[in-house]
Scaffold this active site. Structure first.
Site: not given
Length: 262
Positions: A9, A110
């Site tokens: 992000n 992830d």
């Protein structure tokens, strides 16, 4: 070589890998509007600085928690490396592990990649802590199944929220305390450092203790992410710090995808 791309992000990490060894890596701020051509110009310059050309890349793999970044990274692979990239968790790069949670599709790429790499390199039950935009705690059992975990605000998010909501508080750097280990701050900045840093250490240690109690068996604690080394300085809770865990997980998926189906 394999070009891996870990889209978070906050930042995107690109790395050139031989097998599971990282040869070089670069980091760029995540911006879903960035085009394939912009990535290519940036990478071309960085490749050249390290003595590489783009044609050393034989394949690419992408792990992303930012859906809007996908299209331009796919175009990057097709246009500049001659082949569409693998996307972690899809097609030939499917997870290949049990995801034992209520909604398996909601698991971030992830976190899944970290779980794969952790189980590949370590035996037994595992707790994987990733210090990113959020701090995540993931539990992987001795069979390699993902069992769930915890999502907590990342330390930078916590500090940003504190500073933005309190007009008189200054912005401070996130760093380990030096000198005195007192937790009684004598000025505003010292008190903020103590609250942010030692408060975060206490959260980590407390949550790991609760996770271990619930697992009910010995569990190794692995840490990864940019701030893992910072906290490793002041706590004994980590059995190992591996800042390349996510990249290794992507390399493992790429290895599996390259093997012919039986």
């Amino acid at each position: 070589m394999l070009l891996v791309c870990d889209v978070g992000n906050t930042n995107i990490v690109f790395a050139l890998m031989e097998g599971r060894s990282v040869r070089t890596r670069w980091r760029i701020a995540t911006d879903p509007r960035r085009t394939a051509d912009e990535y290519a110009v940036w990478l071309l310059q960085l490749f050249a600085l390290q003595g590489y050309s783009l044609d050393v890349v034989e394949s690419t793999i992408v792990s992303s928690v930012v859906p809007r970044a996908r299209h331009n990274l796919q175009v990057l692979g097709e246009k500049y490396f001659g082949k569409a990239p693998l996307f972690a968790g899809e097609g030939d790069a499917a997870w290949g592990m049990s995801i034992d949670v209520d909604d398996p599709a909601s698991l971030g790429a992830d976190r899944a990649v970290n779980a794969i790499a952790a189980h590949d390199e370590h035996d037994g039950d595992l707790i994987v802590i990733d210090f990113g935009t959020a701090t995540t705690f993931d539990v992987v059992d001795f069979n390699g199944a993902y069992k769930g975990g915890i999502i907590a605000p990342g330390i930078n998010l916590s500090l940003d929220a504190l500073v933005s909501a309190a007009a008189k508080l200054p912005r401070i750097a996130i760093e380990a305390p030096t000198g005195s280990q007192s937790v009684i701050g004598r000025n505003t900045e010292a008190q903020m450092h103590i609250g942010v840093y030692w408060g975060y250490v206490a959260m980590i240690e407390g949550l790991v203790a609760r996770l271990k109690a619930e697992i009910g068996r010995p569990a190794k604690v692995l840490a990864t992410g940019g701030l893992a080394l910072l906290f490793d300085e002041q706590t004994e809770i980590f059995d190992e710090v591996d800042v390349d865990l996510t990249l290794k997980g992507l390399a493992i998926l790429a290895e599996r995808a390259s093997k012919p189906a039986r």
